[in-house]
Design a protein around this motif. Structure first.
Motif: not given
Length: 389
Positions: A173-178, A191-199, A205-213
């Protein structure tokens, strides 16, 4: 024309991150004096095991010597029988098949004095929009380093970036804000790429947080091979969803579950240009878009993808092959070219891939084997240097 010999040469070339990626250059020799060249790109994937190149050379000689290189379907079928699909993005068999298939196309193009893109159906475009990768934040201190990379590459003409996320969301999030504060609309996050690291629920939940960018699409937001979960995720987000294609069984399952909007297709993961062209055709029949993914190849592998991408009617999104910009060196006399954020297709007047090996550089980077010794898991996963945790 018949194949009469096979030679494999291993090179280890550092990325600008400090990580050394190992590749195999494959040469197919013929009874008419034409040599086809391919690249088994970036064996530095997990799982950690490596192939024995002496044994691989003998196996490929058994399969290929005496074959007509124009029998692409027959040879690819035999390659799959010997190096079968494992339904894993990081399998080694697809890397091997891709190198052989590329060399076959190069040989056939040289024999006919036409480019590989002509063999694949002819060009629809002479350049492909690409993005530069920003590797995964693990520490907050890496944010400024990655912003510096964006500044440098923006000056070189890259205005679209691919962001790997999911390990340190505060840093993401800090990077996207910058980026937003410094560049505004001048920079685009493809793209934001999760590389299959999360279910899929955690990724949501992460997308909801970063969706403002602003970002264009979401890649690999589920556990690997969870195509039902990928469908549930896709139904809950506004952004288009992409996933790599690494086997035809997996491709079938993603279509069955209607799991994605964009097929991320790369010869290295599907086992060659022949398979990649088939996968893109399947996507087109299903009304889906595609983009060209990457493991970050050298110029031979990147040129092969450029030839492929020039022929695809449903290449609707920015693609990823910028490998030659990530490495400190290459193994051809004239590396592929980038201009204003585009990968330029090799000169159509040059037969085959349109590249010539540089043996001075090859000898400079030649290594004896593909072993990884004490390299850590996270380094293999994100191709990072020792200092990143």
């Amino acid at each position: 024309m018949k194949i009469n010999d096979v030679r494999l040469t291993i090179v280890g070339i550092p990325r600008e991150t400090g990580f050394v990626s190992k590749h195999i250059i494959i040469e197919l020799f013929s009874d008419v004096g034409i040599t086809g060249v391919g690249e088994m790109s970036d064996f530095s994937h997990l799982p950690r095991y490596a192939v024995a190149v002496e044994d691989l050379t003998l196996s490929l000689k058994t399969i290929l010597i005496g074959k007509d290189p124009f029998d692409l379907t027959l040879i690819n079928r035999e390659l799959v029988e010997n190096f079968p699909e494992m339904q894993n993005l990081y399998e080694k068999g697809s890397i091997i098949r891709n190198g052989v298939d590329t060399a076959l196309y190069d040989m056939c193009g040289k024999f006919l004095n036409v480019s590989v893109s002509d063999l694949l159906g002819g060009r629809m475009r002479d350049k492909i929009k690409v993005c530069y990768p920003i590797f995964r934040h693990r520490l907050m201190e890496e944010v400024e380093d990655n912003l510096a990379i964006v500044r440098k590459r923006y000056e070189e003409g890259f205005d679209v970036f691919h962001l790997y996320v999911g390990k340190n969301v505060d840093a993401d999030e800090a990077f996207l804000h910058g980026i937003k504060q410094e560049f505004g609309s001048k920079i685009k996050i493809k793209s934001i790429d999760f590389s299959n690291l999360l279910d899929w629920k955690k990724a949501l939940q992460v997308v909801d947080r970063l969706a403002k960018y602003d970002f264009e699409l979401i890649e690999s937001p589920t556990d690997r091979n969870d195509f039902e979960g990928l469908h549930h995720f896709r139904m809950r987000v506004k952004h288009p969803v992409s996933e790599h294609v690494w086997s035809f069984k997996q491709l079938y399952d993603m279509i069955k579950f209607d799991s994605l909007d964009i097929f991320n297709i790369s010869p290295i993961f599907i086992g060659g240009l022949t398979g990649a062209k088939k996968a893109a055709a399947v996507a087109a029949v299903c009304g889906k878009s595609c983009l060209l993914g990457t493991t970050q190849e050298l110029s031979i592998g990147t040129a092969a993808m450029a030839h492929l991408g020039g022929t695809l009617e449903n290449l609707d999104y920015t693609s990823d092959p910028t490998g030659p910009k990530l490495y400190v060196g290459d193994i051809v006399k004239e590396p592929v070219k980038y201009e204003n954020g585009y990968l330029i297709l090799p000169d159509r007047k040059r037969a085959g891939l349109g590249l010539e090996l540089d043996w001075v550089e090859i000898e400079k980077y030649r290594v004896p084997d593909l072993s990884w010794e004490n390299v850590s898991v996270h380094q293999l996963q994100d191709r990072t240097a020792d200092g990143r945790k």
